[in-house]
Design a protein around this motif. Sequence first.
Motif, PDB file in Angstrom:
ATOM      1  N   GLY A  33       0.793  -1.218   0.000  1.00  0.00           N
ATOM      2  CA  GLY A  33       0.000   0.000   0.000  1.00  0.00           C
ATOM      3  C   GLY A  33       0.829   1.274   0.000  1.00  0.00           C
ATOM      4  O   GLY A  33       0.494   2.235  -0.684  1.00  0.00           O
ATOM      5  N   PHE A  34       1.933   1.302   0.768  1.00  0.00           N
ATOM      6  CA  PHE A  34       2.643   2.576   0.877  1.00  0.00           C
ATOM      7  C   PHE A  34       3.915   2.704   0.039  1.00  0.00           C
ATOM      8  O   PHE A  34       4.288   3.821  -0.337  1.00  0.00           O
ATOM      9  N   ILE A  35       4.591   1.629  -0.294  1.00  0.00           N
ATOM     10  CA  ILE A  35       5.826   1.756  -1.086  1.00  0.00           C
ATOM     11  C   ILE A  35       5.557   2.310  -2.488  1.00  0.00           C
ATOM     12  O   ILE A  35       6.246   3.236  -2.923  1.00  0.00           O
ATOM     13  N   PRO A  36       4.555   1.805  -3.223  1.00  0.00           N
ATOM     14  CA  PRO A  36       4.283   2.422  -4.530  1.00  0.00           C
ATOM     15  C   PRO A  36       3.902   3.904  -4.423  1.00  0.00           C
ATOM     16  O   PRO A  36       4.250   4.699  -5.295  1.00  0.00           O
ATOM     17  N   VAL A  39       7.087   5.791  -4.236  1.00  0.00           N
ATOM     18  CA  VAL A  39       7.708   5.870  -5.562  1.00  0.00           C
ATOM     19  C   VAL A  39       7.025   6.957  -6.391  1.00  0.00           C
ATOM     20  O   VAL A  39       7.684   7.745  -7.079  1.00  0.00           O
ATOM     21  N   TYR A  40       5.709   7.014  -6.308  1.00  0.00           N
ATOM     22  CA  TYR A  40       4.955   8.057  -7.003  1.00  0.00           C
ATOM     23  C   TYR A  40       5.403   9.442  -6.539  1.00  0.00           C
ATOM     24  O   TYR A  40       5.668  10.330  -7.348  1.00  0.00           O
ATOM     25  N   ALA A  41       5.491   9.632  -5.230  1.00  0.00           N
ATOM     26  CA  ALA A  41       5.876  10.939  -4.675  1.00  0.00           C
ATOM     27  C   ALA A  41       7.275  11.341  -5.130  1.00  0.00           C
ATOM     28  O   ALA A  41       7.504  12.509  -5.486  1.00  0.00           O
ATOM     29  N   TYR A  61       1.709  11.198 -15.027  1.00  0.00           N
ATOM     30  CA  TYR A  61       1.449   9.942 -15.744  1.00  0.00           C
ATOM     31  C   TYR A  61       2.531   8.897 -15.449  1.00  0.00           C
ATOM     32  O   TYR A  61       2.228   7.731 -15.224  1.00  0.00           O
ATOM     33  N   SER A  62       3.768   9.327 -15.467  1.00  0.00           N
ATOM     34  CA  SER A  62       4.872   8.417 -15.194  1.00  0.00           C
ATOM     35  C   SER A  62       4.783   7.871 -13.775  1.00  0.00           C
ATOM     36  O   SER A  62       4.968   6.671 -13.539  1.00  0.00           O
ATOM     37  N   LYS A  67       3.607   3.454 -10.151  1.00  0.00           N
ATOM     38  CA  LYS A  67       2.869   3.025  -8.957  1.00  0.00           C
ATOM     39  C   LYS A  67       2.029   1.788  -9.270  1.00  0.00           C
ATOM     40  O   LYS A  67       2.036   0.816  -8.513  1.00  0.00           O
ATOM     41  N   LEU A  68       1.327   1.809 -10.385  1.00  0.00           N
ATOM     42  CA  LEU A  68       0.498   0.677 -10.786  1.00  0.00           C
ATOM     43  C   LEU A  68       1.341  -0.565 -11.052  1.00  0.00           C
ATOM     44  O   LEU A  68       1.014  -1.659 -10.561  1.00  0.00           O
ATOM     45  N   LEU A  69       2.428  -0.406 -11.801  1.00  0.00           N
ATOM     46  CA  LEU A  69       3.284  -1.552 -12.107  1.00  0.00           C
ATOM     47  C   LEU A  69       3.931  -2.140 -10.850  1.00  0.00           C
ATOM     48  O   LEU A  69       3.998  -3.361 -10.687  1.00  0.00           O
ATOM     49  N   LEU A  70       4.398  -1.275  -9.968  1.00  0.00           N
ATOM     50  CA  LEU A  70       5.031  -1.749  -8.742  1.00  0.00           C
ATOM     51  C   LEU A  70       4.018  -2.460  -7.846  1.00  0.00           C
ATOM     52  O   LEU A  70       4.327  -3.500  -7.253  1.00  0.00           O
ATOM     53  N   THR A  71       2.807  -1.936  -7.751  1.00  0.00           N
ATOM     54  CA  THR A  71       1.760  -2.592  -6.960  1.00  0.00           C
ATOM     55  C   THR A  71       1.477  -3.985  -7.514  1.00  0.00           C
ATOM     56  O   THR A  71       1.439  -4.969  -6.760  1.00  0.00           O
TER      57      THR A  71
END
Length: 112
Positions: A33-36, A39-41, A61-62, A67-71
């Motif tokens: 829940g929090f690591i992606p 990464v987004y931030a 967008y990036s 975030k989606l791929l890492l999740t």
Amino acid sequence: MLQIALTVSLALIWLVGRDAPAAFSAIIGGAIGFIPGMVYAVTIMRSNSPGNPNRVLRAQYSGEFRKLLLTLAMFVATFAWFRDVFVIALLSTYIATLVAYWAALLFPHEAS
């Protein structure tokens, strides 16, 4: 910080209420829940271009794509590598961290 504290608290509850694999599953769920989000931030902060809206939008967008791929990768890795995953603990903690994220966005506070 709220998501990390929530993850630790829920892991302790699972440890006391169930067992160590459930607590470990809760930690994994919270981390998913929090690591992606972190990464987004970082992705957004690196694009520090207030005068260039196209670059800011591209960073958004990036960041969301990463975030989606890492999740997805973290969920796949969890179910592929850990045999003792307690799915209820994993998903409940994951969902709790997402609720905390959205609550923080809906109810911002002033920095003191």
